[in-house]
Design a protein around this motif. Structure first.
Motif, PDB file in Angstrom:
ATOM      1  N   GLU A  81     -45.974 -25.169  36.916  1.00 27.35           N
ATOM      2  CA  GLU A  81     -46.588 -25.520  35.639  1.00 27.35           C
ATOM      3  C   GLU A  81     -45.568 -25.986  34.608  1.00 27.35           C
ATOM      4  OE1 GLU A  81     -50.290 -22.338  35.859  1.00 27.35           O
ATOM      5  OE2 GLU A  81     -48.547 -21.832  34.634  1.00 27.35           O
ATOM      6  N   LEU A  82     -44.395 -25.346  34.590  1.00 31.08           N
ATOM      7  CA  LEU A  82     -43.412 -25.595  33.536  1.00 31.08           C
ATOM      8  C   LEU A  82     -42.229 -26.448  33.964  1.00 31.08           C
ATOM      9  CD1 LEU A  82     -43.323 -21.987  32.060  1.00 31.08           C
ATOM     10  CD2 LEU A  82     -44.430 -23.994  31.056  1.00 31.08           C
ATOM     11  N   GLY A  83     -42.012 -26.612  35.249  1.00 29.98           N
ATOM     12  CA  GLY A  83     -40.812 -27.314  35.716  1.00 29.98           C
ATOM     13  C   GLY A  83     -39.634 -26.347  35.732  1.00 29.98           C
ATOM     14  N   THR A  84     -38.477 -26.835  35.353  1.00 32.41           N
ATOM     15  CA  THR A  84     -37.265 -26.011  35.301  1.00 32.41           C
ATOM     16  C   THR A  84     -37.423 -24.920  34.244  1.00 32.41           C
ATOM     17  OG1 THR A  84     -35.885 -27.860  35.963  1.00 32.41           O
ATOM     18  CG2 THR A  84     -34.780 -26.056  34.809  1.00 32.41           C
ATOM     19  N   ILE A  85     -37.009 -23.719  34.573  1.00 28.68           N
ATOM     20  CA  ILE A  85     -37.053 -22.613  33.615  1.00 28.68           C
ATOM     21  C   ILE A  85     -35.641 -22.094  33.455  1.00 28.68           C
ATOM     22  CG2 ILE A  85     -37.966 -20.314  33.126  1.00 28.68           C
ATOM     23  CD1 ILE A  85     -40.372 -21.170  34.966  1.00 28.68           C
ATOM     24  N   GLU A  86     -35.178 -22.025  32.216  1.00 29.51           N
ATOM     25  CA  GLU A  86     -33.799 -21.637  31.926  1.00 29.51           C
ATOM     26  C   GLU A  86     -33.783 -20.414  31.012  1.00 29.51           C
ATOM     27  OE1 GLU A  86     -31.147 -23.874  28.926  1.00 29.51           O
ATOM     28  OE2 GLU A  86     -30.585 -24.678  30.893  1.00 29.51           O
ATOM     29  N   PHE A  87     -33.035 -19.387  31.430  1.00 30.46           N
ATOM     30  CA  PHE A  87     -32.843 -18.180  30.621  1.00 30.46           C
ATOM     31  C   PHE A  87     -31.419 -18.157  30.096  1.00 30.46           C
ATOM     32  CE2 PHE A  87     -36.545 -16.866  32.865  1.00 30.46           C
ATOM     33  CZ  PHE A  87     -37.119 -15.843  32.134  1.00 30.46           C
ATOM     34  N   TRP A  88     -31.252 -17.764  28.860  1.00 25.04           N
ATOM     35  CA  TRP A  88     -29.939 -17.523  28.290  1.00 25.04           C
ATOM     36  C   TRP A  88     -30.003 -16.127  27.686  1.00 25.04           C
ATOM     37  CZ3 TRP A  88     -28.113 -16.289  23.423  1.00 25.04           C
ATOM     38  CH2 TRP A  88     -26.729 -16.369  23.254  1.00 25.04           C
ATOM     39  N   MET A  89     -29.116 -15.231  28.150  1.00 25.05           N
ATOM     40  CA  MET A  89     -29.140 -13.848  27.686  1.00 25.05           C
ATOM     41  C   MET A  89     -27.726 -13.417  27.336  1.00 25.05           C
ATOM     42  SD  MET A  89     -31.602 -12.551  30.763  1.00 25.05           S
ATOM     43  CE  MET A  89     -32.311 -11.055  30.111  1.00 25.05           C
ATOM     44  N   LYS A  90     -27.572 -12.827  26.162  1.00 21.85           N
ATOM     45  CA  LYS A  90     -26.284 -12.258  25.762  1.00 21.85           C
ATOM     46  C   LYS A  90     -26.571 -11.134  24.784  1.00 21.85           C
ATOM     47  CE  LYS A  90     -21.757 -13.194  23.956  1.00 21.85           C
ATOM     48  NZ  LYS A  90     -20.814 -14.148  23.412  1.00 21.85           N
ATOM     49  N   ASP A  91     -26.021  -9.956  25.099  1.00 21.35           N
ATOM     50  CA  ASP A  91     -26.284  -8.761  24.301  1.00 21.35           C
ATOM     51  C   ASP A  91     -27.799  -8.593  24.170  1.00 21.35           C
ATOM     52  OD1 ASP A  91     -23.507  -8.356  24.057  1.00 21.35           O
ATOM     53  OD2 ASP A  91     -23.433  -9.706  22.334  1.00 21.35           O
ATOM     54  N   SER A  92     -28.327  -8.584  22.955  1.00 16.71           N
ATOM     55  CA  SER A  92     -29.768  -8.419  22.787  1.00 16.71           C
ATOM     56  C   SER A  92     -30.484  -9.757  22.567  1.00 16.71           C
ATOM     57  CB  SER A  92     -30.059  -7.489  21.607  1.00 16.71           C
ATOM     58  OG  SER A  92     -29.583  -8.078  20.410  1.00 16.71           O
ATOM     59  N   ALA A  93     -29.764 -10.865  22.663  1.00 21.27           N
ATOM     60  CA  ALA A  93     -30.368 -12.175  22.449  1.00 21.27           C
ATOM     61  C   ALA A  93     -30.933 -12.727  23.757  1.00 21.27           C
ATOM     62  CB  ALA A  93     -29.333 -13.148  21.895  1.00 21.27           C
ATOM     63  N   VAL A  94     -32.115 -13.318  23.653  1.00 20.43           N
ATOM     64  CA  VAL A  94     -32.764 -13.951  24.801  1.00 20.43           C
ATOM     65  C   VAL A  94     -33.348 -15.284  24.339  1.00 20.43           C
ATOM     66  CG1 VAL A  94     -34.598 -13.788  26.520  1.00 20.43           C
ATOM     67  CG2 VAL A  94     -33.407 -11.719  25.794  1.00 20.43           C
ATOM     68  N   GLU A  95     -33.053 -16.327  25.098  1.00 16.75           N
ATOM     69  CA  GLU A  95     -33.678 -17.624  24.876  1.00 16.75           C
ATOM     70  C   GLU A  95     -34.218 -18.111  26.218  1.00 16.75           C
ATOM     71  OE1 GLU A  95     -30.618 -19.302  21.437  1.00 16.75           O
ATOM     72  OE2 GLU A  95     -31.017 -20.494  23.225  1.00 16.75           O
ATOM     73  N   ILE A  96     -35.422 -18.642  26.188  1.00 21.72           N
ATOM     74  CA  ILE A  96     -36.018 -19.181  27.407  1.00 21.72           C
ATOM     75  C   ILE A  96     -36.583 -20.545  27.051  1.00 21.72           C
ATOM     76  CG2 ILE A  96     -37.684 -18.839  29.269  1.00 21.72           C
ATOM     77  CD1 ILE A  96     -37.796 -15.854  28.342  1.00 21.72           C
TER      78      ILE A  96
END
Length: 114
Positions: A81-96
């Motif tokens: 449904e979404l194609g490529t899915i990318e996670f970025w995680m550092k300490d308590s930060a999360v970006e998807i």
């Protein structure tokens, strides 16, 4: 934490369950096939996010409807449904974010980003 499961099925899941602690992200086993993601395994992961890697309109019918029901209480992202899915995680930060040829990059989630 992220649990990469590859193509494991229920036998391997049973082996892993006693060793799993709560994870942030789980790559749903075996493309969401009916031979994986037992209820005990899903509960053991206690995941916040579940990623299902499967092709759009694939001939295997992945992900299986029963498997989707077992992951229903987890925020589930699907590559068909979404194609490529990318996670970025550092300490308590999360970006998807996701990238699809029809829509380009789209933010899915940002938390604790400075």
């Amino acid at each position: 934490s992220i649990l990469f499961t590859g193509d494991i099925e229920e036998d391997a899941e049973r082996y892993l369950i006693p060793h799993i602690t709560s994870v942030d992200v789980v790559k749903v086993p075996h493309h969401g096939s009916r031979s994986s993601s037992s209820e005990l395994f899903v509960n053991a992961t206690d995941a916040t996010w579940a990623v299902i890697s499967c092709g759009r309109r694939n001939r295997f019918g992945h992900p299986n409807e029963d498997v989707l029901r077992r992951w229903q209480d987890v925020q589930t992202l699907r590559t068909d449904e979404l194609g490529t899915i990318e996670f970025w995680m550092k300490d308590s930060a999360v970006e998807i974010r996701s990238w699809h040829e029809e829509t380009g990059w789209k933010w899915i989630f940002k938390e604790g980003v400075q």
